[in-house]
Design an enzyme around this catalytic site. Sequence first.
Site: not given
Length: 320
Positions: A238, A267, A286
């Site tokens: 993360r 994000e 991601h």
Amino acid sequence: MKPTIYITRKIPDEALQILEEECNVKMWDKEDQPVPREVLVKETREVDGLFCLLTEAIDKEIIENASHLKVVSNMAVGYDNIDVETASQKNIMVTNTPGVLTETTADLTFALLMSTARRLIESSNYLRAGKWSTWSPMQLTGQDIHGAKLGIIGLGRIGQALAKRAKGFDMEVYYYNRSRKPKIEEELGLQYASLEELLSDSDFISILTPYTAETHHLIGEKELQLMKSSACLINTSRGGIVNEDALYSALKQKKIWAAGLDVFDEEPVSLNHPLLELSNVVTLPHIGSASIATRKKMAAVAAEDLLLGLKGETPKHLVN
């Protein structure tokens, strides 16, 4: 009477069919954008079950507003997007999808490590820009991976899978974890180290610990100062675990060699983010678990657990 559920994004057909057989399904069906907050608040008000992604903040407002909610099924391993404490207080079950994405995420982590060390993206861009005019001895040289020291922060399932891959490259593998794991140390030939030792001695550092209040900005200016100038930092956990301002400064000033990032504090990351300006940073959107097979499995696991909870049974991957 069938329970009503809300799905916050279009999911694979196989998982959707599982849910449609037993539930009244409402779904935000746009694949390329998250459900707007106001829509999420409205749609979850009277549903029995919620199938969500890590892009949705299932916070106190959502949970307290959802008067009929029994289960929140998160299609992800991490669940820092969900207020689990409030959910527990209201006897709402929260589930996640561990295990199924372990190997795929470990594959991506090692691929990102290799891309960062050997400057693959930078080299590809160099060629495509027409800059390759000759071969020269030190052109686009990177760091060796074989025989190097890998430090893993967080020895969960993915950390262990990454260690197995590293052993195939004859890497020395160290790990830092909340608690030591002697049995796994013996099985995989790993060495335990303090965080400071791991940061100081490793050629590559992979962050694979969960994001919690304790791990927020675990890697900051002090920790980056400990790293070798030839070291690479890889984060597929993360974004909030790393202080991005401190990382930018360390990379800009060449205090560390490079960084490979699949995750960011916010994000989608802004195209104006300073880290995106640096040639010694490999950035990904991601995609740690983004293989076709794994994403289908994740959706199916999340669907099955949601149904179990709605039936009053214990889901297989209950968080709370």
